[in-house]
Design a protein around this motif. Sequence first.
Motif, PDB file in Angstrom:
ATOM      1  N   GLU A  20       0.810  -1.220   0.000  1.00 47.18           N
ATOM      2  CA  GLU A  20       0.000   0.000   0.000  1.00 47.18           C
ATOM      3  C   GLU A  20       0.839   1.263   0.000  1.00 47.18           C
ATOM      4  O   GLU A  20       0.467   2.274  -0.561  1.00 47.18           O
ATOM      5  CB  GLU A  20      -0.934   0.000   1.209  1.00 47.18           C
ATOM      6  CG  GLU A  20      -2.023  -1.035   1.106  1.00 47.18           C
ATOM      7  CD  GLU A  20      -3.045  -0.872   2.197  1.00 47.18           C
ATOM      8  OE1 GLU A  20      -2.942   0.100   2.964  1.00 47.18           O
ATOM      9  OE2 GLU A  20      -3.943  -1.716   2.283  1.00 47.18           O
ATOM     10  N   ARG A  52     -11.983  -2.406  -2.633  1.00 49.61           N
ATOM     11  CA  ARG A  52     -12.130  -1.570  -1.448  1.00 49.61           C
ATOM     12  C   ARG A  52     -11.715  -0.120  -1.696  1.00 49.61           C
ATOM     13  O   ARG A  52     -12.316   0.814  -1.134  1.00 49.61           O
ATOM     14  CB  ARG A  52     -11.312  -2.166  -0.299  1.00 49.61           C
ATOM     15  CG  ARG A  52     -11.178  -1.288   0.943  1.00 49.61           C
ATOM     16  CD  ARG A  52     -12.520  -1.006   1.594  1.00 49.61           C
ATOM     17  NE  ARG A  52     -12.379  -0.009   2.648  1.00 49.61           N
ATOM     18  CZ  ARG A  52     -13.386   0.477   3.346  1.00 49.61           C
ATOM     19  NH1 ARG A  52     -14.609   0.075   3.105  1.00 49.61           N
ATOM     20  NH2 ARG A  52     -13.182   1.372   4.275  1.00 49.61           N
ATOM     21  N   LYS A  53     -10.718   0.101  -2.532  1.00 52.02           N
ATOM     22  CA  LYS A  53     -10.241   1.476  -2.721  1.00 52.02           C
ATOM     23  C   LYS A  53     -11.273   2.354  -3.410  1.00 52.02           C
ATOM     24  O   LYS A  53     -11.245   3.570  -3.261  1.00 52.02           O
ATOM     25  CB  LYS A  53      -8.923   1.499  -3.494  1.00 52.02           C
ATOM     26  CG  LYS A  53      -7.774   0.755  -2.817  1.00 52.02           C
ATOM     27  CD  LYS A  53      -7.701   0.980  -1.320  1.00 52.02           C
ATOM     28  CE  LYS A  53      -7.377   2.395  -0.901  1.00 52.02           C
ATOM     29  NZ  LYS A  53      -7.333   2.548   0.580  1.00 52.02           N
ATOM     30  N   ASN A  55     -14.320   2.502  -2.522  1.00 47.88           N
ATOM     31  CA  ASN A  55     -15.074   3.047  -1.403  1.00 47.88           C
ATOM     32  C   ASN A  55     -14.254   4.046  -0.601  1.00 47.88           C
ATOM     33  O   ASN A  55     -14.774   5.047  -0.118  1.00 47.88           O
ATOM     34  CB  ASN A  55     -15.542   1.915  -0.493  1.00 47.88           C
ATOM     35  CG  ASN A  55     -16.541   1.005  -1.187  1.00 47.88           C
ATOM     36  OD1 ASN A  55     -16.179   0.283  -2.107  1.00 47.88           O
ATOM     37  ND2 ASN A  55     -17.786   1.047  -0.759  1.00 47.88           N
ATOM     38  N   ASP A  56     -12.963   3.786  -0.462  1.00 45.70           N
ATOM     39  CA  ASP A  56     -12.131   4.652   0.361  1.00 45.70           C
ATOM     40  C   ASP A  56     -12.027   6.063  -0.193  1.00 45.70           C
ATOM     41  O   ASP A  56     -11.910   7.024   0.560  1.00 45.70           O
ATOM     42  CB  ASP A  56     -10.723   4.061   0.492  1.00 45.70           C
ATOM     43  CG  ASP A  56     -10.674   2.892   1.459  1.00 45.70           C
ATOM     44  OD1 ASP A  56     -11.678   2.661   2.157  1.00 45.70           O
ATOM     45  OD2 ASP A  56      -9.642   2.204   1.509  1.00 45.70           O
ATOM     46  N   HIS A  99      -6.320  13.835   2.429  1.00 45.31           N
ATOM     47  CA  HIS A  99      -7.465  12.990   2.124  1.00 45.31           C
ATOM     48  C   HIS A  99      -7.182  11.972   1.023  1.00 45.31           C
ATOM     49  O   HIS A  99      -8.077  11.247   0.595  1.00 45.31           O
ATOM     50  CB  HIS A  99      -8.668  13.856   1.743  1.00 45.31           C
ATOM     51  CG  HIS A  99      -9.132  14.731   2.860  1.00 45.31           C
ATOM     52  ND1 HIS A  99      -9.647  14.228   4.028  1.00 45.31           N
ATOM     53  CD2 HIS A  99      -9.131  16.087   2.999  1.00 45.31           C
ATOM     54  CE1 HIS A  99      -9.964  15.224   4.839  1.00 45.31           C
ATOM     55  NE2 HIS A  99      -9.662  16.351   4.240  1.00 45.31           N
ATOM     56  N   ASN A 100      -5.936  11.929   0.575  1.00 49.46           N
ATOM     57  CA  ASN A 100      -5.451  10.811  -0.234  1.00 49.46           C
ATOM     58  C   ASN A 100      -6.217  10.579  -1.536  1.00 49.46           C
ATOM     59  O   ASN A 100      -6.366   9.450  -1.985  1.00 49.46           O
ATOM     60  CB  ASN A 100      -5.484   9.516   0.593  1.00 49.46           C
ATOM     61  CG  ASN A 100      -4.585   9.583   1.803  1.00 49.46           C
ATOM     62  OD1 ASN A 100      -3.540  10.223   1.771  1.00 49.46           O
ATOM     63  ND2 ASN A 100      -4.980   8.932   2.876  1.00 49.46           N
ATOM     64  N   ASP A 104      -4.779   6.963  -2.847  1.00 51.21           N
ATOM     65  CA  ASP A 104      -5.651   5.796  -2.758  1.00 51.21           C
ATOM     66  C   ASP A 104      -5.797   5.076  -4.089  1.00 51.21           C
ATOM     67  O   ASP A 104      -5.959   3.846  -4.133  1.00 51.21           O
ATOM     68  CB  ASP A 104      -7.031   6.199  -2.223  1.00 51.21           C
ATOM     69  CG  ASP A 104      -7.057   6.270  -0.711  1.00 51.21           C
ATOM     70  OD1 ASP A 104      -6.152   5.713  -0.070  1.00 51.21           O
ATOM     71  OD2 ASP A 104      -7.988   6.889  -0.154  1.00 51.21           O
ATOM     72  N   TYR A 286     -22.410   0.115   0.783  1.00 49.69           N
ATOM     73  CA  TYR A 286     -22.105   0.559   2.145  1.00 49.69           C
ATOM     74  C   TYR A 286     -23.004  -0.161   3.134  1.00 49.69           C
ATOM     75  O   TYR A 286     -24.148  -0.489   2.835  1.00 49.69           O
ATOM     76  CB  TYR A 286     -22.270   2.081   2.263  1.00 49.69           C
ATOM     77  CG  TYR A 286     -21.206   2.791   1.473  1.00 49.69           C
ATOM     78  CD1 TYR A 286     -19.960   3.037   2.037  1.00 49.69           C
ATOM     79  CD2 TYR A 286     -21.418   3.149   0.145  1.00 49.69           C
ATOM     80  CE1 TYR A 286     -18.954   3.638   1.285  1.00 49.69           C
ATOM     81  CE2 TYR A 286     -20.421   3.739  -0.599  1.00 49.69           C
ATOM     82  CZ  TYR A 286     -19.199   3.990  -0.019  1.00 49.69           C
ATOM     83  OH  TYR A 286     -18.199   4.573  -0.753  1.00 49.69           O
ATOM     84  N   LEU A 292     -18.355   1.369   8.083  1.00 46.53           N
ATOM     85  CA  LEU A 292     -18.268   1.222   6.637  1.00 46.53           C
ATOM     86  C   LEU A 292     -19.443   1.853   5.906  1.00 46.53           C
ATOM     87  O   LEU A 292     -19.829   1.421   4.833  1.00 46.53           O
ATOM     88  CB  LEU A 292     -18.158  -0.264   6.269  1.00 46.53           C
ATOM     89  CG  LEU A 292     -16.885  -0.955   6.772  1.00 46.53           C
ATOM     90  CD1 LEU A 292     -16.907  -2.429   6.409  1.00 46.53           C
ATOM     91  CD2 LEU A 292     -15.636  -0.292   6.212  1.00 46.53           C
TER      92      LEU A 292
END
Length: 547
Positions: A20, A52-53, A55-56, A99-100, A104, A286, A292
């Motif tokens: 990561e 997953r990313k 959603n992130d 906030h990436n 991400d 979600y 989550l």
Amino acid sequence: MNIKIKISLLFIVGILTSCEDFLQEEPITFISDADYFITAGDARTAVDGVYRKLNDVQSRFWTVVDAYTDDQVSRTRGGNYDAFGTHTVTPSNPVFEQHNIYRDWWIGIGRANNVIAYVPAIDMDEVEKNMVLGEARALRALYYYQLVRAYGDMPMITEAVVEVADAQKPRSSVEEIYNQIIIPDLKFAEEWCRDGLHDGHITKWTAKLLLSEVYLTYAGYRRTSQGGFIQGDASNYALARDKAKEVIDNSPNSLNLVGSGNTPAFGMAWEDNNPFTKEAMLELSYVQTLGLGSWLSRESNGNGNGSGYWGRANNRPFSASGNNSTVRQMDFPGNIPSQGQQIPTPDFYDAFEPGDERLWSIMTKYETSGGETYVCQPTFRKFIDISYYLGEEGTNFQYTNSNIVLYRYADALLIYAEAQNEADGAPNTAAYKAVNDLRNRADLGNLNSGLSQTDFRNAVLQERRVELNAEFKRRFDLIRTNRLVDETTNINLDWTINQGSLSDYNNVFTPFYNGRPAWPDNEWLFPIPQSEMDLNKDNNWVQNKGY
């Protein structure tokens, strides 16, 4: 929604680090094929980590993309998006560094590269193996697609990272990224991903739809990382046309044609507890557990009550119809915080024709099935979990249950209509039908027949604005059609003119309330975050022009 699907999409197994932090100076060593990628279950868990990313990044990247277009603004000074309103964006802006919204995507690419590198050696069913690889490649293509549209030239990292040198690459051109990664990955995915309706996993039809939009974007206008203004190869319009037509003609997807309660048919995709309809083609899931849930319900309300727009707190705006409740008495009971990071503009409200049911997208009033009425200031309905707004037990801003729709069958219809008109020089019968199917669903009549290519182009872009609003497409649409400057300059920001506000409502941060300056050339692209520039100073990276 099937809880197994939700967990598979959203839960990252802790041991799957997937390198990561490979963009940091000392990358974490990933778990090797010998140690982790052993079984078919390992392959599926690994690709679920790639999902997953999506959603992130939802709470920042997706919404900042459209910040301060003609559709979306923020509420108050001091928010995350102020610099986008003043056009003073810098590489050190907290949106990038804290906030990436850049990093991400690279985590997702790193995870996808691990799947692509190590799953082929697993002894498992070949069809399932190729399905896993197809999903990983589709996701890698999608992540690169977001990066090149938002930031321009990107390093080409397509192998698993085993040492620092593997991540130390020069920036490659957008064209190379499209031709060597995005398009080949999606072609592989359309062949090998599962058939059927979208259930949270990418299908072959999702891949075809993404590929059609990639071709449409690749044919359009953009600014290069060093300030050039170019248009892509127009032959891509025909490719977009044909790929979208495959989805329309052959996919199991279709439009939702029946609504529920006060939700129009198209709103079924966002109706609570109604995920993955037949229209959905890429939807973020979600759940109300483990933190989550989507935070967009929290961040999309300009104020916790309807005062301002509906008048003072003791105003009774519906007394003429027999409802004598005051604005204060009609507050949503969920104690909604006043974040307002992304709220609609009155200019966007003006875009809807009279009678267009898609105006449902701007929520100022909500009536429950039991007859209760609640009011709020203008809010994007598609971002809202009504259960949270109604204060139902077990809900709060971290545990909202509403999905985010990124792509749906309506995208295919509008991509086909636009691309066919551009490729063939005039709209055909199928292009008219694609647009009219959406208009008729919204309780509007057909487009006038016999439109010129230019008039039909304008009509399709109008339909995209009202149909696909709050689906993170407006800024990219304005860029690829060379309308970003014209459509965002001097827009209407006064809710009292035509939009039904009962007071002098102005709940928006902008230093240019009486007219915006033209969108600056450099902000067609985001800057590469300063921390990434510092890490790549030995790779001859040059910052995007103007930053």
